[in-house]
Write a protein that holds these residues in place. Structure first.
Motif, PDB file in Angstrom:
ATOM      1  N   ALA A   1       9.842   5.824  -6.043  1.00 46.68           N
ATOM      2  CA  ALA A   1       9.480   6.176  -4.763  1.00 46.68           C
ATOM      3  C   ALA A   1      10.509   7.312  -4.182  1.00 46.68           C
ATOM      4  O   ALA A   1       9.855   7.847  -3.430  1.00 46.68           O
ATOM      5  CB  ALA A   1       9.085   5.208  -3.983  1.00 46.68           C
TER       6      ALA A   1
ATOM      7  N   LYS B   1       0.709  -1.236   0.128  1.00 48.84           N
ATOM      8  CA  LYS B   1       0.011  -0.206  -0.024  1.00 48.84           C
ATOM      9  C   LYS B   1       0.985   1.370   0.041  1.00 48.84           C
ATOM     10  O   LYS B   1       0.949   1.972   1.000  1.00 48.84           O
ATOM     11  CB  LYS B   1      -0.981   0.211   1.177  1.00 48.84           C
ATOM     12  CG  LYS B   1      -1.846  -1.127   1.280  1.00 48.84           C
ATOM     13  CD  LYS B   1      -2.956  -0.795   2.334  1.00 48.84           C
ATOM     14  CE  LYS B   1      -4.150  -2.057   2.058  1.00 48.84           C
ATOM     15  NZ  LYS B   1      -5.103  -1.905   3.223  1.00 48.84           N
ATOM     16  N   PRO B   2       1.642   1.509  -1.228  1.00 50.27           N
ATOM     17  CA  PRO B   2       2.399   2.498  -1.190  1.00 50.27           C
ATOM     18  C   PRO B   2       1.749   3.947  -0.884  1.00 50.27           C
ATOM     19  O   PRO B   2       0.584   3.971  -1.095  1.00 50.27           O
ATOM     20  CB  PRO B   2       2.974   2.397  -2.320  1.00 50.27           C
ATOM     21  CG  PRO B   2       2.829   1.090  -3.026  1.00 50.27           C
ATOM     22  CD  PRO B   2       1.686   0.930  -2.194  1.00 50.27           C
ATOM     23  N   ALA B   3       2.416   4.974  -0.830  1.00 46.78           N
ATOM     24  CA  ALA B   3       1.873   6.346  -0.521  1.00 46.78           C
ATOM     25  C   ALA B   3       1.573   6.983  -2.010  1.00 46.78           C
ATOM     26  O   ALA B   3       2.022   6.725  -2.931  1.00 46.78           O
ATOM     27  CB  ALA B   3       2.969   7.200   0.215  1.00 46.78           C
TER      28      ALA B   3
ATOM     29  N   ALA C   1      10.348  11.291  -1.438  1.00 47.10           N
ATOM     30  CA  ALA C   1      10.600  11.312  -0.259  1.00 47.10           C
ATOM     31  C   ALA C   1      11.764  12.380   0.163  1.00 47.10           C
ATOM     32  O   ALA C   1      12.662  12.681  -0.795  1.00 47.10           O
ATOM     33  CB  ALA C   1      10.966   9.805   0.127  1.00 47.10           C
TER      34      ALA C   1
ATOM     35  N   TRP D   1      -0.334  10.720  -3.188  1.00 43.62           N
ATOM     36  CA  TRP D   1      -0.441  12.165  -2.967  1.00 43.62           C
ATOM     37  C   TRP D   1      -1.298  12.808  -4.109  1.00 43.62           C
ATOM     38  O   TRP D   1      -1.462  12.171  -5.263  1.00 43.62           O
ATOM     39  CB  TRP D   1       0.530  13.004  -3.038  1.00 43.62           C
ATOM     40  CG  TRP D   1       1.577  13.058  -1.844  1.00 43.62           C
ATOM     41  CD1 TRP D   1       1.468  13.426  -0.427  1.00 43.62           C
ATOM     42  CD2 TRP D   1       2.687  11.703  -1.725  1.00 43.62           C
ATOM     43  NE1 TRP D   1       2.649  12.995   0.076  1.00 43.62           N
ATOM     44  CE2 TRP D   1       3.281  11.898  -0.635  1.00 43.62           C
ATOM     45  CE3 TRP D   1       2.773  10.486  -2.400  1.00 43.62           C
ATOM     46  CZ2 TRP D   1       4.081  10.962  -0.044  1.00 43.62           C
ATOM     47  CZ3 TRP D   1       3.859   9.733  -2.216  1.00 43.62           C
ATOM     48  CH2 TRP D   1       4.624  10.022  -0.752  1.00 43.62           C
TER      49      TRP D   1
ATOM     50  N   ASN E   1       4.653  -0.209   2.952  1.00 42.90           N
ATOM     51  CA  ASN E   1       3.839   0.300   4.039  1.00 42.90           C
ATOM     52  C   ASN E   1       3.753   1.794   3.873  1.00 42.90           C
ATOM     53  O   ASN E   1       3.049   2.296   4.881  1.00 42.90           O
ATOM     54  CB  ASN E   1       4.813   0.069   5.551  1.00 42.90           C
ATOM     55  CG  ASN E   1       4.720  -1.399   5.807  1.00 42.90           C
ATOM     56  OD1 ASN E   1       3.704  -2.207   5.364  1.00 42.90           O
ATOM     57  ND2 ASN E   1       5.958  -1.993   6.080  1.00 42.90           N
ATOM     58  N   GLY E   2       4.192   2.511   2.757  1.00 42.69           N
ATOM     59  CA  GLY E   2       3.754   3.697   2.704  1.00 42.69           C
ATOM     60  C   GLY E   2       4.704   4.683   3.756  1.00 42.69           C
ATOM     61  O   GLY E   2       4.346   5.796   4.000  1.00 42.69           O
ATOM     62  N   ASP E   3       5.794   4.071   4.080  1.00 52.30           N
ATOM     63  CA  ASP E   3       6.671   4.590   5.135  1.00 52.30           C
ATOM     64  C   ASP E   3       7.664   5.593   4.452  1.00 52.30           C
ATOM     65  O   ASP E   3       8.868   5.247   4.337  1.00 52.30           O
ATOM     66  CB  ASP E   3       7.356   3.697   6.126  1.00 52.30           C
ATOM     67  CG  ASP E   3       8.063   4.165   7.192  1.00 52.30           C
ATOM     68  OD1 ASP E   3       8.135   5.463   7.441  1.00 52.30           O
ATOM     69  OD2 ASP E   3       8.409   3.580   8.104  1.00 52.30           O
ATOM     70  N   VAL E   4       7.119   6.969   4.105  1.00 51.26           N
ATOM     71  CA  VAL E   4       7.939   7.799   3.231  1.00 51.26           C
ATOM     72  C   VAL E   4       9.283   8.131   4.084  1.00 51.26           C
ATOM     73  O   VAL E   4      10.399   8.378   3.600  1.00 51.26           O
ATOM     74  CB  VAL E   4       7.253   8.937   2.761  1.00 51.26           C
ATOM     75  CG1 VAL E   4       7.847   9.924   1.977  1.00 51.26           C
ATOM     76  CG2 VAL E   4       6.002   8.565   2.098  1.00 51.26           C
TER      77      VAL E   4
ATOM     78  N   ARG F   1      -1.294  14.269   0.959  1.00 50.29           N
ATOM     79  CA  ARG F   1      -1.003  12.744   1.066  1.00 50.29           C
ATOM     80  C   ARG F   1      -2.539  12.302   1.185  1.00 50.29           C
ATOM     81  O   ARG F   1      -3.479  12.746   2.089  1.00 50.29           O
ATOM     82  CB  ARG F   1      -0.293  12.275   1.910  1.00 50.29           C
ATOM     83  CG  ARG F   1      -0.148  10.808   1.928  1.00 50.29           C
ATOM     84  CD  ARG F   1       1.023  10.244   2.880  1.00 50.29           C
ATOM     85  NE  ARG F   1       1.217   8.721   2.791  1.00 50.29           N
ATOM     86  CZ  ARG F   1       1.876   8.248   3.439  1.00 50.29           C
ATOM     87  NH1 ARG F   1       3.234   8.528   3.872  1.00 50.29           N
ATOM     88  NH2 ARG F   1       1.943   6.754   3.478  1.00 50.29           N
TER      89      ARG F   1
ATOM     90  N   TRP G   1       8.763   0.831   1.464  1.00 49.28           N
ATOM     91  CA  TRP G   1       7.575   1.164   0.282  1.00 49.28           C
ATOM     92  C   TRP G   1       6.327   0.603   0.556  1.00 49.28           C
ATOM     93  O   TRP G   1       5.236   1.452   0.275  1.00 49.28           O
ATOM     94  CB  TRP G   1       8.495   0.864  -0.885  1.00 49.28           C
ATOM     95  CG  TRP G   1       7.583   0.957  -2.101  1.00 49.28           C
ATOM     96  CD1 TRP G   1       7.273   2.096  -2.560  1.00 49.28           C
ATOM     97  CD2 TRP G   1       6.807  -0.096  -2.826  1.00 49.28           C
ATOM     98  NE1 TRP G   1       6.527   2.021  -3.831  1.00 49.28           N
ATOM     99  CE2 TRP G   1       6.244   0.578  -3.685  1.00 49.28           C
ATOM    100  CE3 TRP G   1       6.538  -1.377  -2.646  1.00 49.28           C
ATOM    101  CZ2 TRP G   1       5.010  -0.311  -4.668  1.00 49.28           C
ATOM    102  CZ3 TRP G   1       5.632  -2.117  -3.346  1.00 49.28           C
ATOM    103  CH2 TRP G   1       5.046  -1.517  -4.674  1.00 49.28           C
TER     104      TRP G   1
END
Length: 290
Positions: free
Chosen positions: A267, A25-27, A271, A29, A214-217, A289, A212
């Motif tokens: 990605a 589940k990537p981030a 970031a 925006w 986890n959408g942990d930018v 986001r 990536w």
């Protein structure tokens, strides 16, 4: 002055990888005005064919978009091979003539351990930047990761099948120049780091890929962008900052045209303190986001 140290993380600026089947589940925006909506999505360019990276919000954004922008659209094998031959090979100045005896032995060992087809002989006619990337990517390709399964390729196929246009933010030749135009000593430092860190690649990649999916930018920025910014500022400017600035200018221009657009880039570009979103903010454009 410390030598630039370019571990396998550097490659992730261009190629984030997913090493195992996983639900990602990537981030995502969005930036918009009265009549324009632009989505920004971080991609990975190599992916196992059984990796699931879709979710409802992302799928809705893609479906609503009238056009797709990705980094490259002219990266077909024929064109890429022609560019590699033009910018990546230099038989007149083999690597063996640019490395001392210890460096030659380490290159030979790294080529064998990485499973580079043709081994040292194949690397020897490459320019240092290409040899470094080859050492980094060979084990990943050998493990079955396929560029044809990358997120950008899948998005391109999906949009094309729906009859929607797909555009490139850069050309393949432009991307090749980012690396081929590096000063020779910087290229050699890149190669030395690739040889030194070849066995660390899987561990480094796992940490980045976990971030990536986890959408942990923040973690992507800390592990990759910050590392490159501190250890190789020239490359950081070349591979990230300058490109992010150029893309932000294009996105700001797209906001002047009505419609909905989906933009998918590596990605790492979304970031860190010099991300595309930060460059947009400098132009007075806010990205939120989702």
């Amino acid at each position: 002055m410390n030598k630039p140290r370019l571990p396998a993380r550097l490659l992730i600026a261009l190629v984030l990888l997913l090493p195992a089947a996983a639900i990602a589940k990537p981030a995502l925006w969005v930036t918009k005005d009265a009549d324009t909506t632009i989505y920004l999505f971080g991609t990975v360019h190599l992916l196992p064919n059984d990796a699931d990276w879709h979710d409802a919000t992302l799928d809705r954004a893609v479906a609503d978009s009238q056009a797709l922008y990705i980094e490259l659209t002219d990266d077909d094998p024929g064109n890429m091979m022609a560019l590699v031959l033009r910018y990546g090979l230099d038989a007149a100045h083999p690597l063996s003539s640019q490395l001392d005896a210890d460096g030659q032995q380490r290159l030979r060992t790294a080529a064998t351990e990485a499973g580079v087809p043709g081994g040292m002989q194949a690397l020897n006619v490459m320019r240092p930047w290409l040899a470094a990337l080859t050492l980094t990517t060979a084990p990943l390709l050998k493990a079955g990761l396929d560029p044809e399964h990358g997120v950008d390729k899948q998005l391109k196929a999906q949009m094309s099948a729906a009859g929607k246009p797909v555009f490139g933010l850069e050309s393949a030749e432009q991307q090749m120049h980012f690396l081929a135009d590096m000063p020779q000593e910087v290229q050699l430092d890149f190669l030395r780091s690739a040889m030194r860190d070849a066995d660390k690649g899987p561990t480094q990649l796992t940490r980045l890929i976990d971030a990536w999916k986890n959408g942990d930018v923040a973690t992507i920025a800390r592990l990759e962008d910050e590392d490159m910014r501190q250890t190789a500022p020239e490359l950081y400017q070349r591979l990230l900052v300058q490109r992010n600035e150029a893309w932000a200018a294009k996105i700001a221009a797209l906001l002047q045209q009505p419609g909905t657009v989906f933009i998918a880039v590596g990605a790492a570009h979304l970031a860190g303190p010099d991300s595309v979103q930060v460059q947009l903010q400098k132009l007075g454009v806010e990205a939120q986001r989702l």
